[in-house]
Design a protein around this motif. Structure first.
Motif, mmCIF file in Angstrom:
data_model
loop_
_atom_site.group_PDB
_atom_site.id
_atom_site.type_symbol
_atom_site.label_atom_id
_atom_site.label_comp_id
_atom_site.label_asym_id
_atom_site.label_seq_id
_atom_site.Cartn_x
_atom_site.Cartn_y
_atom_site.Cartn_z
ATOM 1 N N PRO A 82 36.794 -0.296 -16.392
ATOM 2 C CA PRO A 82 37.546 0.004 -15.162
ATOM 3 C C PRO A 82 36.691 -0.036 -13.888
ATOM 4 O O PRO A 82 37.228 -0.130 -12.791
ATOM 5 C CB PRO A 82 38.073 1.422 -15.390
ATOM 6 N N TYR A 83 35.375 0.036 -14.048
ATOM 7 C CA TYR A 83 34.479 0.083 -12.896
ATOM 8 C C TYR A 83 33.731 -1.224 -12.633
ATOM 9 O O TYR A 83 32.900 -1.280 -11.726
ATOM 10 C CB TYR A 83 33.448 1.203 -13.084
ATOM 11 N N LEU A 84 33.999 -2.266 -13.405
ATOM 12 C CA LEU A 84 33.293 -3.531 -13.182
ATOM 13 C C LEU A 84 33.522 -4.011 -11.754
ATOM 14 O O LEU A 84 34.649 -4.014 -11.265
ATOM 15 C CB LEU A 84 33.740 -4.591 -14.191
ATOM 16 N N ALA A 85 32.442 -4.416 -11.098
ATOM 17 C CA ALA A 85 32.513 -4.742 -9.669
ATOM 18 C C ALA A 85 32.385 -6.226 -9.368
ATOM 19 O O ALA A 85 32.790 -6.657 -8.301
ATOM 20 C CB ALA A 85 31.419 -3.975 -8.922
ATOM 21 N N ALA A 86 31.817 -6.997 -10.244
ATOM 22 C CA ALA A 86 31.528 -8.396 -9.900
ATOM 23 C C ALA A 86 31.873 -9.332 -11.053
ATOM 24 O O ALA A 86 31.110 -10.231 -11.384
ATOM 25 C CB ALA A 86 30.064 -8.539 -9.511
ATOM 26 N N GLY A 87 33.002 -9.092 -11.681
ATOM 27 C CA GLY A 87 33.389 -9.916 -12.815
ATOM 28 C C GLY A 87 32.975 -9.280 -14.126
ATOM 29 O O GLY A 87 32.467 -8.164 -14.161
ATOM 30 N N PRO A 88 33.187 -10.011 -15.213
ATOM 31 C CA PRO A 88 32.904 -9.460 -16.539
ATOM 32 C C PRO A 88 31.403 -9.359 -16.817
ATOM 33 O O PRO A 88 30.578 -9.902 -16.073
ATOM 34 C CB PRO A 88 33.554 -10.471 -17.484
ATOM 35 N N VAL A 89 31.082 -8.684 -17.897
ATOM 36 C CA VAL A 89 29.701 -8.624 -18.368
ATOM 37 C C VAL A 89 29.287 -10.039 -18.770
ATOM 38 O O VAL A 89 30.048 -10.762 -19.414
ATOM 39 C CB VAL A 89 29.578 -7.668 -19.577
ATOM 40 N N VAL A 90 28.075 -10.423 -18.383
ATOM 41 C CA VAL A 90 27.553 -11.746 -18.724
ATOM 42 C C VAL A 90 26.501 -11.569 -19.810
ATOM 43 O O VAL A 90 25.457 -10.931 -19.581
ATOM 44 C CB VAL A 90 26.946 -12.448 -17.487
ATOM 45 N N PHE A 91 26.788 -12.117 -20.989
ATOM 46 C CA PHE A 91 25.859 -12.086 -22.120
ATOM 47 C C PHE A 91 25.120 -13.415 -22.172
ATOM 48 O O PHE A 91 25.732 -14.479 -22.042
ATOM 49 C CB PHE A 91 26.615 -11.879 -23.436
#
Length: 103
Positions: A82-91
């Motif tokens: 809910p707090y992601l600020a710049a898109g999804p997590v990048v793995f």
């Protein structure tokens, strides 16, 4: 063969404390329950406290899959998403070239 991976993401300011608490709980879970996870560490960017990077070393694909399928991962995701600020997590996956770590 070991799997080397990072995860990068940014969190909105109002979520930083909740996410940091969830990281601490999650990494403790990994340490106690995932023997195939050789390393799991999380860093918060000093000059941009909403940015985080996680470093992973998994023993093999089975350990990587077990980690990804754990209920603890879903619990952690429920806190940060809910707090992601710049898109999804990048793995990102890596191949190790050299290290000063032994064992």
């Amino acid at each position: 063969m070991p799997i080397y991976q990072t995860a990068h993401y940014a969190i909105q300011p109002e979520g930083i404390d909740a996410v940091k608490a969830a990281i601490t709980e999650f990494v403790d879970y990994v340490a106690k329950n995932e023997p195939g996870t050789r390393l799991y560490t999380s860093w918060q960017q000093a000059d941009a406290p909403g940015k985080f990077v996680h470093l992973f070393i998994f023993e093999d694909e089975a350990a990587h899959q077990a980690h990804g399928e754990s209920a603890a991962v879903r619990q952690f995701e429920a806190v940060y998403r809910p707090y992601l600020a710049a898109g999804p997590v990048v793995f990102t996956d890596y191949t190790q070239v050299a290290t000063n770590q032994h064992g």
